[in-house]
Design a protein around this motif. Structure first.
Motif, mmCIF file in Angstrom:
data_model
loop_
_atom_site.group_PDB
_atom_site.id
_atom_site.type_symbol
_atom_site.label_atom_id
_atom_site.label_comp_id
_atom_site.label_asym_id
_atom_site.label_seq_id
_atom_site.Cartn_x
_atom_site.Cartn_y
_atom_site.Cartn_z
ATOM 1 N N ALA A 117 0.839 -1.205 0.000
ATOM 2 C CA ALA A 117 0.000 0.000 0.000
ATOM 3 C C ALA A 117 0.871 1.251 0.000
ATOM 4 N N ARG A 118 0.486 2.247 -0.801
ATOM 5 C CA ARG A 118 1.304 3.452 -0.948
ATOM 6 C C ARG A 118 0.797 4.621 -0.128
ATOM 7 N N THR A 119 -0.333 4.481 0.520
ATOM 8 C CA THR A 119 -0.874 5.586 1.299
ATOM 9 C C THR A 119 -1.566 5.052 2.541
ATOM 10 N N ASP A 120 -1.616 5.856 3.588
ATOM 11 C CA ASP A 120 -2.340 5.455 4.790
ATOM 12 C C ASP A 120 -3.644 6.232 4.929
ATOM 13 N N ARG A 121 -4.068 6.882 3.851
ATOM 14 C CA ARG A 121 -5.333 7.619 3.874
ATOM 15 C C ARG A 121 -6.264 7.077 2.794
ATOM 16 N N ASP A 122 -7.459 6.726 3.202
ATOM 17 C CA ASP A 122 -8.474 6.270 2.269
ATOM 18 C C ASP A 122 -9.700 7.138 2.469
ATOM 19 N N PHE A 123 -10.054 7.918 1.470
ATOM 20 C CA PHE A 123 -11.144 8.880 1.604
ATOM 21 C C PHE A 123 -12.470 8.183 1.900
ATOM 22 N N ALA A 124 -12.669 6.999 1.332
ATOM 23 C CA ALA A 124 -13.921 6.278 1.578
ATOM 24 C C ALA A 124 -14.058 5.921 3.054
ATOM 25 N N THR A 125 -12.960 5.534 3.690
ATOM 26 C CA THR A 125 -13.006 5.206 5.111
ATOM 27 C C THR A 125 -13.399 6.425 5.934
ATOM 28 N N THR A 126 -12.836 7.578 5.606
ATOM 29 C CA THR A 126 -13.170 8.812 6.320
ATOM 30 C C THR A 126 -14.640 9.169 6.125
ATOM 31 N N VAL A 127 -15.129 9.053 4.903
ATOM 32 C CA VAL A 127 -16.529 9.373 4.607
ATOM 33 C C VAL A 127 -17.469 8.458 5.397
ATOM 34 N N VAL A 128 -17.194 7.160 5.366
ATOM 35 C CA VAL A 128 -18.067 6.210 6.062
ATOM 36 C C VAL A 128 -18.050 6.467 7.562
ATOM 37 N N ALA A 190 -15.831 -1.856 1.323
ATOM 38 C CA ALA A 190 -14.787 -2.382 2.202
ATOM 39 C C ALA A 190 -14.667 -1.536 3.465
ATOM 40 N N ALA A 191 -14.786 -0.210 3.324
ATOM 41 C CA ALA A 191 -14.723 0.678 4.487
ATOM 42 C C ALA A 191 -15.898 0.419 5.422
ATOM 43 N N LEU A 192 -17.071 0.223 4.847
ATOM 44 C CA LEU A 192 -18.264 -0.061 5.650
ATOM 45 C C LEU A 192 -18.113 -1.388 6.397
ATOM 46 N N ASN A 193 -17.613 -2.398 5.707
ATOM 47 C CA ASN A 193 -17.413 -3.701 6.342
ATOM 48 C C ASN A 193 -16.437 -3.603 7.505
ATOM 49 N N HIS A 194 -15.430 -2.762 7.354
ATOM 50 C CA HIS A 194 -14.411 -2.594 8.390
ATOM 51 C C HIS A 194 -14.940 -1.819 9.592
ATOM 52 N N LEU A 195 -15.726 -0.766 9.352
ATOM 53 C CA LEU A 195 -16.101 0.161 10.415
ATOM 54 C C LEU A 195 -17.395 -0.193 11.138
ATOM 55 N N MET A 196 -18.323 -0.818 10.446
ATOM 56 C CA MET A 196 -19.633 -1.062 11.051
ATOM 57 C C MET A 196 -19.562 -1.829 12.375
ATOM 58 N N ASP A 246 -24.273 -7.519 11.994
ATOM 59 C CA ASP A 246 -23.697 -7.155 13.287
ATOM 60 C C ASP A 246 -22.942 -8.358 13.850
ATOM 61 N N GLY A 247 -21.925 -8.066 14.631
ATOM 62 C CA GLY A 247 -21.180 -9.159 15.237
ATOM 63 C C GLY A 247 -19.737 -8.773 15.472
ATOM 64 N N GLY A 248 -19.015 -9.645 16.121
ATOM 65 C CA GLY A 248 -17.613 -9.389 16.394
ATOM 66 C C GLY A 248 -17.395 -8.784 17.767
ATOM 67 N N PHE A 249 -16.170 -8.410 18.033
ATOM 68 C CA PHE A 249 -15.776 -7.852 19.316
ATOM 69 C C PHE A 249 -16.409 -6.473 19.524
ATOM 70 N N VAL A 250 -16.936 -6.238 20.717
ATOM 71 C CA VAL A 250 -17.499 -4.926 21.041
ATOM 72 C C VAL A 250 -16.391 -4.067 21.645
#
Length: 281
Positions: A117-128, A190-196, A246-250
């Motif tokens: 990966a060439r960057t540590d910023r993903d605009f979609a992640t910030t938006v979500v 992908a951002a939604l799957n990560h953050l939700m 929903d699911g995973g560690f809280v």
């Protein structure tokens, strides 16, 4: 009738969310995908910072008025000149375990990164992230306008307009990216799957929230879940995005147990104040 004030830790929870999310949005300054968004996210960061200041000032006043709270925060009283707890000491001289923000606010602007990966910023992640958070703060500040803490109710009324703008801005981008190109759709999904999963922390009350609700000064976030779900589901449908299960560690950020990212965020944000603790800003 005696004036009621919200528990200090409840005020700090609200303030820490605003400060930490503001710090994250500020990291886009000079790196926005287009100039307009560079400026927009910087302005959002200033909105969050202004809100955090009001809440920290209120918390500092409550600490000074209570001998028990003064003793609890005694380690901060020597952090700056004057020997009193202020908005600056609350923001810049507490350690990670003392912060009460939701974990969602402190996450970096990306999900798991591939090695090349060439960057540590993903605009979609910030938006979500901004959308999921503002979908909560709009009904939260709406409800807190009726807080028995008059000072907090006034802050809520002032903050509601900004929260609505943040939600509209992030929601517009969510639809633009989700219902855009194949790449923008994939990155937003992908951002939604990560953050939700981190949003599950919203619905697990902290001790401070429970105390605030009992005193009539706070709001049970669980009471906002239906409104949050309706806002999120409507936006995701318009953006052609699939809501993950929903699911995973809280997460436990609002109980002071944070992700590995929190220490790095605070180290950058607090370094100047800690290097010059007697400076006057």
């Amino acid at each position: 009738m005696a004036t009621r004030t919200a528990p200090v830790d409840y005020l700090l929870q609200l303030a820490d969310d605003a400060l930490v999310l503001g710090q994250r949005n500020a990291e886009w300054c000079g790196h926005g995908p287009i100039l307009e968004e560079d400026l927009a996210l910087a302005n959002h960061s200033l909105d969050h910072l202004g809100l955090a200041r009001l809440l920290y000032q209120h918390a500092a006043t409550c600490i000074e008025a209570d001998a028990g709270e003064q003793a609890r925060f005694a380690h901060l009283q020597g952090a700056r000149h004057g020997g009193v707890v202020t908005e600056d000491t609350l923001a810049y001289f507490r350690d990670a375990r003392e912060f009460r923000n939701h974990t969602l606010a402190e996450l970096p602007h990306h999900g798991p990164l591939a090695g090349p990966a060439r960057t540590d910023r993903d605009f979609a992640t910030t938006v979500v992230r901004n959308f999921l958070f503002s979908a909560l703060t709009v009904p939260l500040w709406t409800a807190l306008q009726d807080s028995a803490d008059a000072q907090l109710a006034g802050i809520a009324a002032k903050s509601l307009k900004e929260a609505r703008y943040h939600q509209r801005h992030a929601g517009d981008w969510l639809v633009r990216l989700g219902d855009g190109t194949d790449e923008s759709h994939a990155r937003t999904q992908a951002a939604l799957n990560h953050l939700m999963p981190f949003c599950q922390e919203f619905w697990v009350p902290s001790e401070a929230e429970q105390q605030a609700v009992a005193s009539g000064t706070g709001v049970a976030l669980s009471s906002l879940r239906e409104a949050w779900n309706a806002t999120v589901d409507a936006a995701l449908a318009q953006a052609t995005l699939q809501r993950p299960a929903d699911g995973g560690f809280v997460p436990t950020g609002k109980r002071g147990v944070h992700s590995e990212h929190m220490g790095f965020l605070l180290a950058e944000m607090q370094s100047l104040a800690r290097a010059h603790p007697d400076a006057v800003w």
